[in-house]
Design a protein around this motif. Sequence first.
Motif, short mmCIF file in Angstrom:
data_model
loop_
_atom_site.label_atom_id
_atom_site.label_comp_id
_atom_site.label_asym_id
_atom_site.label_seq_id
_atom_site.Cartn_x
_atom_site.Cartn_y
_atom_site.Cartn_z
N GLN A 1 0.83 -1.21 0.00
CA GLN A 1 0.00 0.00 0.00
C GLN A 1 0.86 1.26 0.00
O GLN A 1 0.57 2.22 -0.72
CB GLN A 1 -0.92 0.00 1.23
N GLN A 2 1.93 1.25 0.79
CA GLN A 2 2.85 2.40 0.80
C GLN A 2 3.45 2.63 -0.58
O GLN A 2 3.53 3.78 -1.06
CB GLN A 2 3.98 2.16 1.80
N LEU A 3 3.87 1.54 -1.22
CA LEU A 3 4.51 1.68 -2.53
C LEU A 3 3.52 2.08 -3.62
O LEU A 3 3.88 2.81 -4.55
CB LEU A 3 5.20 0.37 -2.91
N TRP A 4 2.26 1.62 -3.51
CA TRP A 4 1.25 2.07 -4.47
C TRP A 4 1.01 3.58 -4.33
O TRP A 4 0.83 4.29 -5.33
CB TRP A 4 -0.07 1.33 -4.27
N LYS A 5 1.01 4.06 -3.09
CA LYS A 5 0.84 5.51 -2.86
C LYS A 5 2.00 6.28 -3.48
O LYS A 5 1.80 7.32 -4.13
CB LYS A 5 0.75 5.78 -1.36
N GLU A 6 3.22 5.77 -3.30
CA GLU A 6 4.39 6.42 -3.90
C GLU A 6 4.28 6.43 -5.41
O GLU A 6 4.58 7.44 -6.07
CB GLU A 6 5.66 5.69 -3.48
N LEU A 7 3.84 5.30 -5.99
CA LEU A 7 3.72 5.21 -7.44
C LEU A 7 2.69 6.22 -7.96
O LEU A 7 2.90 6.88 -8.99
CB LEU A 7 3.31 3.80 -7.84
N GLU A 8 1.58 6.35 -7.24
CA GLU A 8 0.54 7.31 -7.65
C GLU A 8 1.08 8.74 -7.59
O GLU A 8 0.85 9.53 -8.51
CB GLU A 8 -0.67 7.17 -6.74
N ASP A 9 1.82 9.06 -6.53
CA ASP A 9 2.36 10.41 -6.37
C ASP A 9 3.38 10.73 -7.46
O ASP A 9 3.40 11.84 -8.02
CB ASP A 9 3.01 10.56 -4.99
N ILE A 10 4.24 9.76 -7.78
CA ILE A 10 5.32 10.00 -8.74
C ILE A 10 4.80 10.02 -10.16
O ILE A 10 5.20 10.86 -10.97
CB ILE A 10 6.42 8.93 -8.59
N SER A 11 3.89 9.10 -10.49
CA SER A 11 3.46 8.93 -11.87
C SER A 11 2.32 9.85 -12.29
O SER A 11 2.16 10.16 -13.47
CB SER A 11 3.03 7.48 -12.11
N GLY A 12 1.50 10.25 -11.31
CA GLY A 12 0.31 11.03 -11.65
C GLY A 12 -0.84 10.19 -12.15
O GLY A 12 -1.91 10.73 -12.49
N GLU A 13 -0.68 8.87 -12.22
CA GLU A 13 -1.74 7.97 -12.64
C GLU A 13 -2.73 7.74 -11.50
O GLU A 13 -2.39 7.87 -10.33
CB GLU A 13 -1.16 6.61 -13.05
N ASP A 14 -3.97 7.41 -11.85
CA ASP A 14 -4.94 6.97 -10.85
C ASP A 14 -4.63 5.52 -10.51
O ASP A 14 -4.87 4.62 -11.31
CB ASP A 14 -6.37 7.09 -11.39
N ILE A 15 -4.10 5.29 -9.32
CA ILE A 15 -3.64 3.95 -8.92
C ILE A 15 -4.57 3.32 -7.90
O ILE A 15 -4.96 2.15 -8.06
CB ILE A 15 -2.21 4.03 -8.34
N PHE A 16 -4.95 4.06 -6.87
CA PHE A 16 -5.71 3.50 -5.76
C PHE A 16 -7.01 4.26 -5.55
O PHE A 16 -7.02 5.49 -5.50
CB PHE A 16 -4.87 3.54 -4.47
#
Length: 380
Positions: A68-83
């Motif tokens: 969950q932490q890493l998905w949040k990081e990915l969303e913040d960095i990429s700008g994609e809708d992840i979670f």
Amino acid sequence: MDYEVIIIGAGSMGMAAGYYLAKQGKRVLLVDKYSPPHTFGSHHGETRIIRHAYGEGESYVEMALRSQQLWKELEDISGEDIFLPTGVINVGESDSPFIQNVLKSSKSYKLNVEKLTADEINQRWSGFNVPDEYIGCYELDSGVLMSENCIRAFKKLALEHGAEIVSDANITAISIENNSVTVKANQQNYTAKSLILTAGAGTRKLLPQIGLELPLQELRTTFSWFETGENLDQYHSTNFPAFSFLSPIGTYYGFPSIHGAGVKIGRHDSGTPRDMDKPIDPFGTSDADRADVSNFAKQYMPDLGEHKVGKACTYTNTPDEDFIIDKHPEHDHVVIACGFSGHGFKFSSAVGEILSQLVTGNRESMLNIRQFSIKRLKNC
């Protein structure tokens, strides 16, 4: 030497590993039979549930929380809708092992979980029809991952950090030497110091080339979307949670309607063996494809509309349905990740990080993966 790491399988786990390695400045090559994201891997079908209070066993909780932490990081960095924070309700009889594991893990890890009676579930979410003898464990901080967005984001970032991808690859040979590996794909030879093999449903066919045989079974499973009809708001993702549901007719999972797609429902505890040398039988080949989930919807979600569309997918199961994440028993520079048994996608961010740590030897912050060793399967 061409690369530091070759990753065979650029899907959920492989693409994440490629990103984390490339981010560290490693020369990475990802090789995939298709062109990810695609419809042949564990990421297709738009959405996946992420749960923290894990009914399959408390040992998964730390990996779920790290994911969950890493998905949040990915969303913040990429700008994609992840979670999408829909919450997740786990429903079943109170004495079932699954529900007991959810309650136990929520207590052990102090997770944000509400225990609800059947009446409380039905009042809060009128789209359910939960029998009196059932209870629910509602995970407020869990929700839905936009799976295809996840792969796109990892791919974009991996490429930005210098990773290379060979798509539509026909792998004809894998050679392991003492300090290197060579992969022949599309008549080209690629050499690296280390190899990660995480090819999903294609793993078992590649294992003989690295001198391994593992008890993996590929199963054809299906999932479907249902119309919400006049009940759009009732089942909308702002009002309705993702869910897992243990019932006498099977174990099911589902999603609220996201972007008007309809309510998505699948059965987890069923499937038929499939021949990986042939294309997967499309949805509707068996009458049970539609009837199974429709029967569940009629009994436990009677306000849903008509069956809308269905898709077929593949589970790659181990005998105990726990993952395989380990180094090759004879080659320390070869890592295998497979057998995710239909519940692995939510963990793919953390698994990718673990795979990167295994090949670099940087294990200081690595999660405990003893449960996923190859050795446990030697008598299976």
